[in-house]
Design an enzyme around this catalytic site. Structure first.
Site, PDB file in Angstrom:
ATOM      1  CB  SER A 294      -0.908   0.015   1.233  1.00  0.00           C
ATOM      2  OG  SER A 294      -1.625   1.231   1.250  1.00  0.00           O
ATOM      3  CE  LYS A 349      -3.023  -2.437  -0.313  1.00  0.00           C
ATOM      4  NZ  LYS A 349      -3.880  -2.217  -1.402  1.00  0.00           N
ATOM      5  CG  HIS A 352      -4.848  -1.016   3.750  1.00  0.00           C
ATOM      6  ND1 HIS A 352      -5.094  -0.436   2.519  1.00  0.00           N
ATOM      7  CD2 HIS A 352      -4.044  -0.142   4.411  1.00  0.00           C
ATOM      8  CE1 HIS A 352      -4.477   0.728   2.439  1.00  0.00           C
ATOM      9  NE2 HIS A 352      -3.824   0.934   3.575  1.00  0.00           N
ATOM     10  CG  ASN A 353      -7.259  -1.718  -0.643  1.00  0.00           C
ATOM     11  OD1 ASN A 353      -6.280  -1.420   0.024  1.00  0.00           O
ATOM     12  ND2 ASN A 353      -7.205  -1.905  -1.938  1.00  0.00           N
ATOM     13  CD  GLU A 356      -7.486   2.888  -0.058  1.00  0.00           C
ATOM     14  OE1 GLU A 356      -6.367   2.455   0.244  1.00  0.00           O
ATOM     15  OE2 GLU A 356      -7.948   2.810  -1.216  1.00  0.00           O
TER      16      GLU A 356
HETATM   17  C1  6PG Z   1      -3.208   1.376  -1.611  1.00  0.00           C
HETATM   18  C2  6PG Z   1      -4.500   1.543  -2.374  1.00  0.00           C
HETATM   19  C3  6PG Z   1      -4.384   0.933  -3.726  1.00  0.00           C
HETATM   20  C4  6PG Z   1      -5.530   1.345  -4.639  1.00  0.00           C
HETATM   21  C5  6PG Z   1      -6.726   0.445  -4.434  1.00  0.00           C
HETATM   22  C6  6PG Z   1      -8.048   1.122  -4.391  1.00  0.00           C
HETATM   23  O1  6PG Z   1      -3.294   0.814  -0.533  1.00  0.00           O
HETATM   24  O2  6PG Z   1      -2.171   1.814  -2.093  1.00  0.00           O
HETATM   25  O3  6PG Z   1      -5.540   0.920  -1.685  1.00  0.00           O
HETATM   26  O4  6PG Z   1      -4.219  -0.438  -3.564  1.00  0.00           O
HETATM   27  O5  6PG Z   1      -5.795   2.670  -4.537  1.00  0.00           O
HETATM   28  O6  6PG Z   1      -6.659  -0.453  -5.486  1.00  0.00           O
HETATM   29  O7  6PG Z   1      -8.569   1.188  -5.634  1.00  0.00           O
HETATM   30  P1  6PG Z   1     -10.084   1.448  -5.965  1.00  0.00           P
HETATM   31  O8  6PG Z   1     -10.491   2.650  -5.188  1.00  0.00           O
HETATM   32  O9  6PG Z   1     -10.014   1.735  -7.433  1.00  0.00           O
HETATM   33  O10 6PG Z   1     -10.852   0.236  -5.668  1.00  0.00           O
END
Ligand code: 6PG
Length: 631
Positions: A294, A349, A352-353, A356
């Site tokens: 990430s 991960k 994590h997303n 996010e």
């Molecule tokens: C990171 C991000 C990266 C990317 C994701 C999200 O941790 O560096 O999460 O992996 O931005 O793929 O992408 P989307 O918003 O397009 O689903």
């Protein structure tokens, strides 16, 4: 630790000559294995009696015990036939670090000819023949065909010793940035990018050329040459699109790989794909790591947060490399550590997303309210977020404050961005993964759905015409109340993400360490924040509970509770959507009430389907059915 180089091969191949030359070149001591034979072995050899494996055992054991001593001083070069794998294992004695095998080889007839010319005494070709019969060429290390002069062979050895340790497949933004990050830390790296068509530029070579005055990178558009450019055991990082391309490249790589080689998948692959690939590759003896990375382009270049899961042995081979390219936490420790077995690295991960997604939507919701319901300018909102970021540092708050200030032709660029949010899948996968283990993923799912709703722009425009929303009279809401509501929703969003990890860890037997995961997320990654620092301290490395049960968290939420439960409904009442904030509040309220209306759900189920129910006045596990119809 210094390196010990072992030159091996049949007698007459040039081990001593080249070994001495190499030792001189590297300014390290030279050791000849013949000098370590016992008196009885020497006597046998003088009398032309072949040594047995038992005779060799003590001899190899003696050198094996000396190697660590050499390694802890200047290192050295050892010339030793080590014809069989068994002998090499005895010699290595379990050490695989800082040992460099150099296998010298040439055709029998050439060596036989050389020896007969060189040796003044009688040369028995049968003895050499038996060495060739015994020889088991290693499938690792540096292989040198000694067809040229010793000087040229030495040059070749030195060149090959400089072979890249690490290969990267895929030169998209992330692949390029990681290659530069590694090269900047003095790792030798080979890069590969497929040449798509005849007209396609040579991406790998162009990339290498661009940085040739600064870094030693090697570029390839031929997969076989790329793989063979790497030192064995080979370590190859895939930085290509998740999904089928990963399976395709693995299939292409397999014929060039050997037992002990390592593939790392650094993309956002689905954890179930990782699990499947891990199983397949481990059957072939190839190590596989599903690595969450990430930090975007900037992180990849200057230090990402790295979450490797899968083969522990594979991880140990790249631990130092990954650690040196990773971001560093506040104590200068790498934001990288072995996450656990199986697909745990990619799962972590993925979550994590998910977090996010939730955090991004949360900030977006407060932006929206301030912009359109409080009539504030992007600049003013940027100032608010900058202030929040001083109270609770968050990378996402920081970049949002920047975004809000960006202008193009004197107009805010954000106002020109179409309001349809994209997504590559990880947020939705997190929701599905939560359903699979029965976890309530309110905020993260709400953030995915908010992105989904944004895609229905045409319908939304039509619907808006039909439903004339009345905006309520403005309510006075202070920035402090907004901040406290944001902070509470953010704490709940994190609690939800970590709770999924906690349940998944038990379900899949990963034994995740949440304190360490939070620590890895304190820097380099997109959800880095001062709250993550706090979480790393709150979690214990051995046991864990739902985050809402920790006194520090309860204290914080209690402090802001009155504001949170008042402000979010107030904002909704003004006609402002707040999908994540309201689901955070709902989650919090459902979790903190003494009971829920689930008793009514049970009664309804039992009414129409005789699904039975448990009673609070009877022990758990006893099921009842009633006739709920009026008598
Ligand atoms: C990171 C991000 C990266 C990317 C994701 C999200 O941790 O560096 O999460 O992996 O931005 O793929 O992408 P989307 O918003 O397009 O689903």
């Amino acid at each position: 630790m210094s390196k010990v180089y072992i030159l091996m091969g049949v007698s007459g191949v040039g081990k001593t000559t080249l070994g001495m030359m190499l030792a001189e070149e590297l300014s390290v001591p030279f050791y000849d294995a013949d000098n370590f034979h016992s008196a009885s072995n020497k006597e046998k050899m003088q009398n032309g009696i072949p040594l047995t494996d038992l005779d060799r055992e003590g001899w190899l054991g003696k050198m094996s015990s000396l190697i660590p001593e050499w390694q802890s001083s200047n290192g050295g070069v050892l010339a030793c036939s080590a014809l069989k794998e068994k002998y090499r294992n005895q010699l290595a004695g379990g050490i695989d670090k800082d040992l460099e095998w150099i296998f010298l080889f040439e055709d029998f007839s050439i060596i036989a000819d050389r020896i007969s010319k060189r040796k003044l005494h009688f040369f028995n070709p049968d003895l050499l023949k038996s060495q060739y019969d015994t020889l088991e060429p290693p499938d690792y290390g540096i292989h040198i065909k000694v067809e040229n002069s010793p000087e040229e062979s030495l040059k070749e050895i030195l060149q090959k010793l400089n072979m890249p340790e690490f290969g990267i497949i895929g030169l998209g933004v992330m692949g390029k940035s990681l290659a530069l990050n590694m090269a900047g830390k003095n790792f030798l790296v080979s890069v590969y990018n497929r040449r798509e068509g005849e007209l396609e530029e040579n991406i790998a070579q162009n990339f290498v050329d661009k940085y040739s005055d600064k870094y030693q990178l090697q570029g390839f558009d031929d997969l076989k040459n790329f793989v063979f450019s790497l030192k064995s055991p080979k370590k190859i990082l895939l930085m290509i699109k998740a999904g089928d391309p990963i399976d395709e490249i693995i299939e292409e790589l397999i014929p060039f790989l050997k037992t002990g080689d390592l593939i790392l998948d650094g993309g956002n692959s689905h954890f179930k794909d990782t699990e499947r690939r891990l199983e397949k590759l481990s059957e072939l003896g190839i190590h596989f790591l599903g690595v969450g990375i990430s930090g975007g382009e900037d992180g990849a270049l200057n230090g990402p947060s790295i979450m490797p899961g899968g083969s522990k042995e594979g991880y140990n081979r790249v631990k130092d490399l990954l650690g040196s390219i990773a971001a560093k936490d506040r104590l200068e420790r790498p934001c990288c550590n072995y996450i656990g077995p199986g697909s745990s690295g990619h799962y972590v991960k993925m979550v994590h997303n998910g977090i996010e997604y939730g955090e991004m939507q949360l900030i977006a919701e407060f932006y929206y309210f301030m912009r359109y319901f409080q009539d504030r300018s992007p600049e003013a909102i940027s100032k608010v977020f900058t202030e929040w970021n001083l109270k609770q540092i968050s990378f996402l708050l920081e970049i949002t404050a920047d975004i809000l200030l960006k202008k193009e032709n004197n107009q805010y660029l954000l106002d020109k961005v179409l309001d349809i949010a994209g997504q590559k899948g990880t947020g939705g996968w997190t929701t599905v993964a939560a359903l699979e283990v029965g976890v309530s993923l309110d905020t993260i799912t709400a953030s995915v759905f908010a992105r989904n709703i944004s895609a229905f722009k045409k319908h939304k425009n039509q619907v808006r015409e039909l439903y004339k929303l009345k905006n309520k009279a403005d309510l006075e809401i202070t920035d402090d109340e907004l901040f406290k509501s944001y902070r509470s929703a953010s704490v709940i969003n994190h609690s939800i993400g970590f709770e999924l990890l906690r349940i998944a860890s038990v379900e899949y037997g990963w034994n995740l360490n949440f304190s360490e995961i939070a620590r890895i997320w304190t820097n380099g990654c997109i959800i880095r924040s001062s709250f993550m620092e706090k979480l790393s301290g709150i979690y214990d490395s051995t046991k864990s509970s739902h985050l809402l049960l920790y006194p520090d968290i309860a204290e914080k939420l209690n402090e802001d509770q009155e504001i949170f439960t008042r402000i979010i409904p107030a904002i909704l009442s003004q006609g402002c959507p707040m999908q994540v904030c309201s689901s955070a509040l709902n989650y919090f309220l459902s979790f903190t009430r003494e009971n829920t209306p689930a008793n009514l759900i049970q009664a309804q189920r039992d009414y129409f389907g005789a699904h039975t129910y448990e009673r609070i006045d009877k022990p758990r596990g006893e099921y009842f059915h009633s006739n709920w119809k009026p008598e």
